[in-house]
Design a protein around this motif. Structure first.
Motif, PDB file in Angstrom:
ATOM      1  N   PRO A 234      -6.008  -8.142   0.453  1.00 52.25           N
ATOM      2  CA  PRO A 234      -5.281  -7.445   1.528  1.00 52.25           C
ATOM      3  C   PRO A 234      -4.960  -8.438   2.650  1.00 52.25           C
ATOM      4  O   PRO A 234      -5.875  -9.087   3.172  1.00 52.25           O
ATOM      5  CB  PRO A 234      -6.278  -6.374   2.001  1.00 52.25           C
TER       6      PRO A 234
ATOM      7  N   TYR B  78     -10.699  -6.804   9.476  1.00 53.51           N
ATOM      8  CA  TYR B  78     -10.947  -5.608   8.673  1.00 53.51           C
ATOM      9  C   TYR B  78     -10.794  -4.349   9.516  1.00 53.51           C
ATOM     10  O   TYR B  78     -11.265  -4.275  10.658  1.00 53.51           O
ATOM     11  CB  TYR B  78     -12.376  -5.630   8.112  1.00 53.51           C
TER      12      TYR B  78
ATOM     13  N   THR C  52     -12.502  -8.495  -4.218  1.00 48.46           N
ATOM     14  CA  THR C  52     -11.598  -8.315  -3.081  1.00 48.46           C
ATOM     15  C   THR C  52     -11.901  -9.390  -2.047  1.00 48.46           C
ATOM     16  O   THR C  52     -13.064  -9.754  -1.838  1.00 48.46           O
ATOM     17  CB  THR C  52     -11.757  -6.925  -2.442  1.00 48.46           C
TER      18      THR C  52
ATOM     19  N   THR D 106       0.990  -0.560  -5.559  1.00 49.12           N
ATOM     20  CA  THR D 106      -0.223  -1.207  -6.068  1.00 49.12           C
ATOM     21  C   THR D 106      -0.431  -0.857  -7.540  1.00 49.12           C
ATOM     22  O   THR D 106      -0.733  -1.733  -8.365  1.00 49.12           O
ATOM     23  CB  THR D 106      -1.437  -0.761  -5.248  1.00 49.12           C
TER      24      THR D 106
ATOM     25  N   PHE E 134      -6.135   0.092  -4.732  1.00 49.04           N
ATOM     26  CA  PHE E 134      -6.361  -0.844  -5.828  1.00 49.04           C
ATOM     27  C   PHE E 134      -7.360  -0.264  -6.826  1.00 49.04           C
ATOM     28  O   PHE E 134      -7.140  -0.273  -8.039  1.00 49.04           O
ATOM     29  CB  PHE E 134      -6.867  -2.167  -5.261  1.00 49.04           C
TER      30      PHE E 134
ATOM     31  N   ARG F  39       0.838  -1.206   0.000  1.00 52.96           N
ATOM     32  CA  ARG F  39       0.000   0.000   0.000  1.00 52.96           C
ATOM     33  C   ARG F  39       0.866   1.245   0.000  1.00 52.96           C
ATOM     34  O   ARG F  39       0.536   2.245  -0.652  1.00 52.96           O
ATOM     35  CB  ARG F  39      -0.936  -0.023   1.225  1.00 52.96           C
TER      36      ARG F  39
ATOM     37  N   PHE G 242      -8.056  -9.296  -5.555  1.00 51.62           N
ATOM     38  CA  PHE G 242      -7.183  -8.479  -4.707  1.00 51.62           C
ATOM     39  C   PHE G 242      -7.323  -8.937  -3.267  1.00 51.62           C
ATOM     40  O   PHE G 242      -8.425  -9.002  -2.728  1.00 51.62           O
ATOM     41  CB  PHE G 242      -7.569  -7.006  -4.848  1.00 51.62           C
TER      42      PHE G 242
ATOM     43  N   THR H 285      -7.409  -2.612   5.606  1.00 54.23           N
ATOM     44  CA  THR H 285      -8.087  -3.243   4.479  1.00 54.23           C
ATOM     45  C   THR H 285      -8.683  -2.210   3.523  1.00 54.23           C
ATOM     46  O   THR H 285      -8.495  -2.297   2.299  1.00 54.23           O
ATOM     47  CB  THR H 285      -9.211  -4.164   4.987  1.00 54.23           C
TER      48      THR H 285
ATOM     49  N   ASN I   6      -7.779  -1.430  -0.451  1.00 52.02           N
ATOM     50  CA  ASN I   6      -8.766  -1.531  -1.520  1.00 52.02           C
ATOM     51  C   ASN I   6      -8.903  -0.212  -2.278  1.00 52.02           C
ATOM     52  O   ASN I   6      -9.003  -0.200  -3.508  1.00 52.02           O
ATOM     53  CB  ASN I   6     -10.121  -1.931  -0.936  1.00 52.02           C
ATOM     54  N   ASP I   7      -8.904   0.902  -1.545  1.00 49.00           N
ATOM     55  CA  ASP I   7      -8.976   2.221  -2.185  1.00 49.00           C
ATOM     56  C   ASP I   7      -7.869   2.379  -3.235  1.00 49.00           C
ATOM     57  O   ASP I   7      -8.107   2.834  -4.357  1.00 49.00           O
ATOM     58  CB  ASP I   7      -8.817   3.335  -1.150  1.00 49.00           C
TER      59      ASP I   7
END
Length: 363
Positions: free
Chosen positions: A163, A168, A195, A144, A180, A138, A161, A173, A177-178
């Motif tokens: 993490p 969480y 995800t 990423t 990604f 990250r 994806f 996490t 994801n953001d």
């Protein structure tokens, strides 16, 4: 821009292209053989422990609004003018104390690479060449964005994806994801994606944790008085705002206790790595281990179930700062039980989660 560590991977190997399609024009670019990408993601690491490497890494990490959600008008001047002028020195010294000098990288990088290679082998055995496994960070390198680009270049028409956080949290996490999704925004041909959700309550993960505790205890002549499950902390406010992290951590400890067949006196949950002036999740590990020593618990073991790999918070903070707090309060025997890292039971649990989330794409 691709970071230097990933740039070399973008050239497409010849065996990853489809045979020439006679319906395509002669000057059509090579068509990549479609496959599914599995992209593992961990927190990140500085490239080195010198001042400027640390400043770049900390600047990126502490500028993330998922991590520090104070107003940028207040936070950024404090960060840029005060914190980043001093903290790179202390953090750099901490990283230096645990650095893998042989490979020129942090332990988190070394372990994540080992995890990736073992998961890659498991996926190869299960799916052959239909799955491409890689990892990203990250913060720091490999980014990423660079790894999403590599996967697109290598023909990944779907990406899973993952993490690598058992529980969480918005600050772990969600921000992974953001990043990604931000990377996907730059792809002309955007693949379908999934995800992997938190896996703290997977029986295979709890089993891997329990086995690590049982192995550690089997090596001791005298068993610890209590096992401390130390989780990375977040502000108490996050719990009040709906973040499930605290509840998932407490449930992790309960599931581990039940699997080990213990009672409440043999295990407890604490939270470490407090930062800033506001109240964080309690009890704080550094204070709780001292209280345990003062209450007569002279032998303790500590485990970090929120971390998929040993890193600065476990190898330096737990094994040095928290150990010191315990011993200064009268504690006598302190045992740190390493993270699951690339342990076979851990790799099996992670691979199981991947296979479950690939259903419908690959069966």
């Amino acid at each position: 821009m691709l970071d230097a560590r990933s740039r070399q991977d973008v050239t497409l190997p010849k065996d990853e292209t489809e045979p020439h399609n006679p319906h395509l024009p002669a000057d059509h670019p090579p068509v990549k053989r479609p496959r599914v990408g599995v992209l593992l993601a961990n927190l990140g690491t500085p490239d080195n422990y010198d001042y400027w490497s640390m400043r770049r890494y900390l600047g990126e990490f502490l500028s993330d609004r998922r991590v520090i959600d104070y107003s940028p008008w207040i936070w950024q001047p404090l960060l840029q003018l005060v914190i980043l002028s001093k903290r790179p020195f202390s953090s750099g010294a901490a990283y230096k104390s645990i650095w893998n000098e042989d490979l020129g990288e942090s332990p988190l990088m070394t372990i994540t690479k080992a995890q990736t290679e073992k998961i890659k082998a498991a996926m190869q055995a299960r799916y052959g060449d239909d799955v491409l496994v890689d990892f990203c960070m990250r913060y720091g390198n490999p980014s990423t964005k660079s790894k999403v680009r590599v996967m697109a270049e290598r023909g990944c028409r779907k990406i899973l994806f993952f993490p690598l956080y058992p529980q969480y949290a918005g600050a772990t996490t969600a921000t992974a994801n953001d990043q990604f999704f931000r990377a996907l925004m730059e792809e002309k041909w955007q693949p379908p994606v999934r995800t992997v959700p938190a896996y703290f309550d997977r029986p295979s993960y709890i089993e891997a944790l329990a086995q690590s505790v049982e192995r550690a205890y089997a090596m001791m002549e005298t068993k610890p008085d209590i096992l401390v499950c130390s989780y990375h902390g977040v502000p108490q406010r996050y719990l009040m705002e709906g973040d499930p992290y605290h509840c998932q951590c407490v449930k992790t400890t309960r599931l581990l206790k039940e699997r080990l067949g213990w009672d409440d006196t043999q295990i407890t949950s604490t939270f470490q790595s407090r930062f800033g002036p506001e109240e964080w999740l309690k009890p704080y590990t550094v204070e709780e281990v001292a209280r345990l020593a003062e209450d007569g618990k002279k032998r303790i073991a500590i485990i970090a179930p929120a971390f998929s790999a040993d890193c600065i918070e476990t190898l330096e903070e737990i094994n040095e700062e928290i150990r010191e707090s315990f011993e200064e309060a009268g504690g006598e025997h302190f045992t740190y039980i390493p993270c699951l890292n690339d342990d076979e039971a851990h790799i099996a649990a992670l691979s199981e989660a991947i296979e479950d989330n690939l259903k419908g794409w690959l069966d």
